[in-house]
Design a protein around this motif. Structure first.
Motif, PDB file in Angstrom:
ATOM      1  N   ASN A 170       0.764  -1.405  -0.064  1.00 41.00           N
ATOM      2  CA  ASN A 170       0.014  -0.023  -0.108  1.00 41.00           C
ATOM      3  C   ASN A 170       0.876   1.443  -0.026  1.00 41.00           C
ATOM      4  O   ASN A 170       0.079   2.381   0.072  1.00 41.00           O
ATOM      5  N   CYS A 171       1.901   1.042   0.173  1.00 36.92           N
ATOM      6  CA  CYS A 171       2.870   2.377   0.055  1.00 36.92           C
ATOM      7  C   CYS A 171       3.146   2.931  -1.463  1.00 36.92           C
ATOM      8  O   CYS A 171       2.760   2.270  -2.544  1.00 36.92           O
ATOM      9  N   GLU A 172       3.404   4.014  -1.378  1.00 38.22           N
ATOM     10  CA  GLU A 172       3.513   4.798  -2.883  1.00 38.22           C
ATOM     11  C   GLU A 172       4.698   4.014  -3.531  1.00 38.22           C
ATOM     12  O   GLU A 172       4.008   4.003  -4.879  1.00 38.22           O
ATOM     13  N   ILE A 173       5.585   3.829  -3.023  1.00 36.22           N
ATOM     14  CA  ILE A 173       6.483   3.113  -3.703  1.00 36.22           C
ATOM     15  C   ILE A 173       6.263   1.569  -3.792  1.00 36.22           C
ATOM     16  O   ILE A 173       6.605   1.027  -4.937  1.00 36.22           O
ATOM     17  N   GLY A 174       5.951   1.068  -2.783  1.00 33.40           N
ATOM     18  CA  GLY A 174       5.184  -0.204  -2.472  1.00 33.40           C
ATOM     19  C   GLY A 174       5.818  -1.347  -3.228  1.00 33.40           C
ATOM     20  O   GLY A 174       5.999  -1.414  -4.317  1.00 33.40           O
ATOM     21  N   GLY A 175       5.895  -2.330  -2.418  1.00 36.82           N
ATOM     22  CA  GLY A 175       6.306  -3.764  -2.981  1.00 36.82           C
ATOM     23  C   GLY A 175       7.575  -3.765  -3.846  1.00 36.82           C
ATOM     24  O   GLY A 175       8.364  -2.956  -3.660  1.00 36.82           O
ATOM     25  N   LEU A 176       7.751  -4.973  -4.119  1.00 33.07           N
ATOM     26  CA  LEU A 176       8.994  -5.322  -4.918  1.00 33.07           C
ATOM     27  C   LEU A 176       8.882  -5.307  -6.612  1.00 33.07           C
ATOM     28  O   LEU A 176       9.767  -6.070  -7.128  1.00 33.07           O
ATOM     29  N   ASN A 177       7.730  -4.743  -7.118  1.00 35.82           N
ATOM     30  CA  ASN A 177       7.475  -4.851  -8.322  1.00 35.82           C
ATOM     31  C   ASN A 177       8.499  -4.037  -9.126  1.00 35.82           C
ATOM     32  O   ASN A 177       9.214  -3.450  -8.543  1.00 35.82           O
TER      33      ASN A 177
ATOM     34  N   TRP B  43       7.975  -1.625 -11.393  1.00 32.72           N
ATOM     35  CA  TRP B  43       7.236  -0.438 -12.066  1.00 32.72           C
ATOM     36  C   TRP B  43       7.599   0.646 -11.057  1.00 32.72           C
ATOM     37  O   TRP B  43       6.792   0.504  -9.953  1.00 32.72           O
ATOM     38  N   CYS B  44       7.900   1.849 -11.106  1.00 29.57           N
ATOM     39  CA  CYS B  44       7.921   2.859  -9.996  1.00 29.57           C
ATOM     40  C   CYS B  44       6.953   3.873 -10.341  1.00 29.57           C
ATOM     41  O   CYS B  44       6.905   4.488 -11.722  1.00 29.57           O
ATOM     42  N   PRO B  45       5.912   4.064  -9.690  1.00 38.88           N
ATOM     43  CA  PRO B  45       4.988   5.036  -9.917  1.00 38.88           C
ATOM     44  C   PRO B  45       5.203   6.522  -9.944  1.00 38.88           C
ATOM     45  O   PRO B  45       4.558   7.396 -10.494  1.00 38.88           O
ATOM     46  N   ILE B  46       6.581   6.850  -9.457  1.00 44.63           N
ATOM     47  CA  ILE B  46       6.766   8.015  -8.980  1.00 44.63           C
ATOM     48  C   ILE B  46       7.849   8.646 -10.533  1.00 44.63           C
ATOM     49  O   ILE B  46       7.364   9.502 -11.103  1.00 44.63           O
ATOM     50  N   CYS B  47       8.679   7.946 -10.985  1.00 43.76           N
ATOM     51  CA  CYS B  47       9.413   8.140 -12.223  1.00 43.76           C
ATOM     52  C   CYS B  47       8.785   7.419 -13.560  1.00 43.76           C
ATOM     53  O   CYS B  47       9.214   7.785 -14.586  1.00 43.76           O
ATOM     54  N   ARG B  48       7.815   6.685 -13.138  1.00 40.38           N
ATOM     55  CA  ARG B  48       6.909   5.963 -14.421  1.00 40.38           C
ATOM     56  C   ARG B  48       8.043   5.048 -15.387  1.00 40.38           C
ATOM     57  O   ARG B  48       7.760   5.366 -16.397  1.00 40.38           O
ATOM     58  N   LYS B  49       9.063   4.460 -14.663  1.00 39.55           N
ATOM     59  CA  LYS B  49       9.996   3.793 -15.486  1.00 39.55           C
ATOM     60  C   LYS B  49      10.110   2.311 -14.796  1.00 39.55           C
ATOM     61  O   LYS B  49       9.797   2.165 -13.798  1.00 39.55           O
ATOM     62  N   GLU B  50      10.536   1.343 -15.646  1.00 35.88           N
ATOM     63  CA  GLU B  50      10.719   0.117 -14.968  1.00 35.88           C
ATOM     64  C   GLU B  50      11.862   0.297 -14.306  1.00 35.88           C
ATOM     65  O   GLU B  50      12.814   0.903 -14.651  1.00 35.88           O
ATOM     66  N   THR B  51      12.125  -0.474 -13.242  1.00 36.28           N
ATOM     67  CA  THR B  51      13.422  -0.074 -12.136  1.00 36.28           C
ATOM     68  C   THR B  51      13.598  -1.453 -11.598  1.00 36.28           C
ATOM     69  O   THR B  51      12.803  -2.414 -11.566  1.00 36.28           O
ATOM     70  N   LYS B  52      14.635  -1.408 -10.883  1.00 41.68           N
ATOM     71  CA  LYS B  52      14.942  -2.660  -9.898  1.00 41.68           C
ATOM     72  C   LYS B  52      15.158  -1.708  -8.445  1.00 41.68           C
ATOM     73  O   LYS B  52      15.718  -0.745  -8.132  1.00 41.68           O
ATOM     74  N   LYS B  53      14.224  -2.150  -7.714  1.00 44.22           N
ATOM     75  CA  LYS B  53      13.953  -1.446  -6.270  1.00 44.22           C
ATOM     76  C   LYS B  53      15.086  -2.333  -5.511  1.00 44.22           C
ATOM     77  O   LYS B  53      14.975  -3.384  -5.233  1.00 44.22           O
ATOM     78  N   VAL B  54      16.051  -1.435  -4.809  1.00 47.29           N
ATOM     79  CA  VAL B  54      17.084  -1.774  -4.073  1.00 47.29           C
ATOM     80  C   VAL B  54      16.742  -1.872  -2.529  1.00 47.29           C
ATOM     81  O   VAL B  54      16.111  -0.899  -2.082  1.00 47.29           O
ATOM     82  N   ARG B  55      16.708  -2.927  -1.898  1.00 50.79           N
ATOM     83  CA  ARG B  55      16.525  -3.114  -0.591  1.00 50.79           C
ATOM     84  C   ARG B  55      18.001  -2.230   0.234  1.00 50.79           C
ATOM     85  O   ARG B  55      18.909  -2.554   0.165  1.00 50.79           O
ATOM     86  N   LEU B  56      17.385  -1.359   1.232  1.00 52.75           N
ATOM     87  CA  LEU B  56      18.471  -0.658   2.207  1.00 52.75           C
ATOM     88  C   LEU B  56      18.814  -1.457   3.225  1.00 52.75           C
ATOM     89  O   LEU B  56      17.955  -2.148   3.875  1.00 52.75           O
TER      90      LEU B  56
END
Length: 57
Positions: free
Chosen positions: A35-42, A44-57
């Motif tokens: 439910n987060c704006e960035i949300g999940g590990l899919n 697609w980033c809804p902020i920059c509207r690009k396919e992305t690799k989400k990095v765990r911090l």
């Protein structure tokens, strides 16, 4: 992987106890909650509207 705490919650959705992630393109920080704006590990980033690799911090 580090977690958001109640003293420092996720800046996108305000939750604590969830994993920290960021978009590899726009560097926006969020959490693994679906439910987060960035949300999940899919891929697609809804902020920059690009396919992305989400990095765990």
């Amino acid at each position: 992987m580090s977690l958001w705490t109640r003293h420092k919650p996720c800046p996108s959705c305000g939750r604590s106890g969830t994993g920290r992630i960021k978009c590899s393109n726009c560097q926006t920080v969020g959490c693994t909650n679906g439910n987060c704006e960035i949300g999940g590990l899919n891929r697609w980033c809804p902020i920059c509207r690009k396919e992305t690799k989400k990095v765990r911090l």
